[in-house]
Design an enzyme around this catalytic site. Structure first.
Site, PDB file in Angstrom:
ATOM      1  CB  THR A 198      -0.846  -0.045   1.288  1.00 60.59           C
ATOM      2  OG1 THR A 198      -1.709  -1.166   1.182  1.00 60.59           O
ATOM      3  CG2 THR A 198      -1.660   1.208   1.511  1.00 60.59           C
ATOM      4  NE  ARG A 226      -9.136  -7.313   2.796  1.00 61.44           N
ATOM      5  CZ  ARG A 226      -8.114  -6.475   2.892  1.00 61.44           C
ATOM      6  NH1 ARG A 226      -7.808  -5.672   1.897  1.00 61.44           N
ATOM      7  NH2 ARG A 226      -7.377  -6.450   3.969  1.00 61.44           N
ATOM      8  CB  VAL A 227     -13.423  -2.822   1.533  1.00 63.14           C
ATOM      9  CG1 VAL A 227     -12.819  -1.443   1.756  1.00 63.14           C
ATOM     10  CG2 VAL A 227     -14.273  -2.823   0.265  1.00 63.14           C
ATOM     11  N   GLY A 228     -10.255  -3.266   2.563  1.00 62.47           N
ATOM     12  CA  GLY A 228      -9.329  -3.202   3.697  1.00 62.47           C
ATOM     13  C   GLY A 228      -9.478  -1.915   4.484  1.00 62.47           C
ATOM     14  N   GLY A 250      -0.623  -2.486   6.210  1.00 65.97           N
ATOM     15  CA  GLY A 250      -0.457  -3.753   6.927  1.00 65.97           C
ATOM     16  C   GLY A 250      -1.702  -4.606   6.815  1.00 65.97           C
ATOM     17  CB  THR A 251      -2.767  -7.580   8.730  1.00 67.86           C
ATOM     18  OG1 THR A 251      -2.357  -6.980   9.954  1.00 67.86           O
ATOM     19  CG2 THR A 251      -1.680  -8.533   8.278  1.00 67.86           C
ATOM     20  N   GLY A 252      -4.989  -5.343   6.950  1.00 67.13           N
ATOM     21  CA  GLY A 252      -6.098  -4.410   7.062  1.00 67.13           C
ATOM     22  C   GLY A 252      -7.156  -4.767   8.092  1.00 67.13           C
TER      23      GLY A 252
HETATM   24  N1  ASP Z   1      -3.717  -2.405   4.490  1.00 73.47           N
HETATM   25  C1  ASP Z   1      -3.942  -2.909   3.165  1.00 73.47           C
HETATM   26  C2  ASP Z   1      -5.222  -3.674   3.133  1.00 73.47           C
HETATM   27  O1  ASP Z   1      -5.486  -4.427   4.045  1.00 73.47           O
HETATM   28  C3  ASP Z   1      -2.857  -3.790   2.680  1.00 73.47           C
HETATM   29  C4  ASP Z   1      -1.496  -3.200   2.825  1.00 73.47           C
HETATM   30  O2  ASP Z   1      -1.259  -2.259   3.541  1.00 73.47           O
HETATM   31  O3  ASP Z   1      -0.605  -3.681   2.150  1.00 73.47           O
HETATM   32  O4  ASP Z   1      -5.948  -3.566   2.192  1.00 73.47           O
END
Ligand code: ASP
Length: 330
Positions: A198, A226-228, A250-252
């Site tokens: 991201t 899916r939306v992060g 990160g892990t959304g």
């Molecule tokens: N945070 C983003 C998401 O979960 C992914 C990322 O940061 O790489 O969509």
């Protein structure tokens, strides 16, 4: 005329008449920080050439945003200019080079927030918008809403004169291979730099206003629309002149449940901690305790910057009016 040749009394008068510049007049503060994702990025997984390419594109984005601030532009313009460059770079997981969903399609999310007015714009599930960050801004500026998704968001783009691009614009072979690996059930190796990837920017302008911008393709093999966290105000993006501007990666799912970007702002606002401690507490405390991975970039109204992560690396950069310029990966 040499000062030495002036009569002493005249010299005293001359000096007394010159007002001492205040600190603010001397140097208006402005600053920008960017990120290009956090994740499994170890030195051993990067070739020197790859490292150089990442650094170059991060540098271009950082300097584009900074030069807008330097010429008196707004933090919103600066953050968007930086993010656009990273969206157009195939190296990062946003715009061109975004990861593929399980259906083999690039689906893009983005958001912006203005710290002065607390106005915000967000978009999700875009398939044909070259620079999702620009559409997020358009939503903020020209719609009565905050968050538009999918086809509706793209209809809004067209109605506002933004051309759409074919889906092939976003394709990169590397991301396609990552999807194939994921489909085969293989764990993506460390060499798949920027599995997360991201991009985001936060900025403070000379007028003292803060802004945040984040853009992403989400996660490889994502399903069911899916939306992060990136386009969710408070989760992946937040700005408030009363505290700071934040962009996350990160892990959304964890950033959403921990409302991490707003958490950083709230720690500063209500607990009175500085930008570094707020970022550390949110990432190494709350996010890590939940089992989440990633990082945030944060800037406050004095131009103090924090870039905190609990992963091996985070592509990042920072530049300010005091002369600091830094680009780092690990
Ligand atoms: N945070 C983003 C998401 O979960 C992914 C990322 O940061 O790489 O969509």
């Amino acid at each position: 005329m040499m000062l030495r040749t002036l009569p002493a009394r005249l010299l005293v008068l001359l000096l007394a008449a010159t007002p001492a510049p205040t600190l603010a007049e001397e140097s208006p503060m402005f600053a920008i920080a960017i990120h290009g994702g956090a994740g499994v990025i170890s030195r051993s997984s990067m070739t020197p050439e790859a490292e150089k390419s990442y650094q170059e594109d991060l540098g271009k984005a950082l300097d584009a945003g900074y030069s807008i601030l330097e010429s008196g532009g707004t933090s919103m313009d600066a953050a968007i200019a930086a993010v656009k460059i990273l969206e157009d770079s195939p190296l990062f997981n946003a715009g061109r080079g975004a990861v593929f969903s399980a259906e083999g399609i690039n689906e893009l999310d983005a958001a912006v927030m203005d710290g002065q007015t607390l106005r915000a714009g967000a978009v999700a599930g875009l398939r044909h918008v070259r620079n999702p960050i620009e559409l997020a801004r358009l939503v903020m500026d020209r719609s009565p809403h905050v968050f538009l998704t999918g086809k509706g968001a793209e209809d809004f783009a067209l109605e506002n004169g933004m051309p759409l691009v074919p889906r092939s614009w976003f394709y990169t072979e590397r991301r396609w291979q990552q999807l194939e690996q994921a489909r085969r059930g293989e764990r993506l190796s460390a060499a798949d730099i920027g599995y997360y990837g991201t991009v985001g920017a936060v900025a403070l302008d000379a007028a003292g206003n803060l802004a945040a911008a984040t853009s992403t393709g989400g996660m490889t093999n994502k399903k069911w629309g899916r939306v992060g966290d990136a386009p969710l105000i408070g989760a992946g993006t937040y700005a408030d002149n009363g505290s700071c501007a934040v962009s996350a990666t990160g892990t959304g799912e964890f950033f959403i449940r921990g409302v991490i970007s707003h958490e950083v702002s709230a720690l500063m606002k209500y607990r009175g901690v500085d930008v570094a401690e707020a970022a550390r507490t949110a990432i190494q405390g709350r996010l890590a305790a939940m089992g989440g991975d990633g990082g945030v970039i944060v800037v406050d109204r004095e131009g103090n910057i924090a870039m905190e992560f609990n992963t091996e690396g985070m592509f990042r950069g920072a530049r300010d009016a005091r002369g600091k310029r830094e680009i780092a990966i690990y």
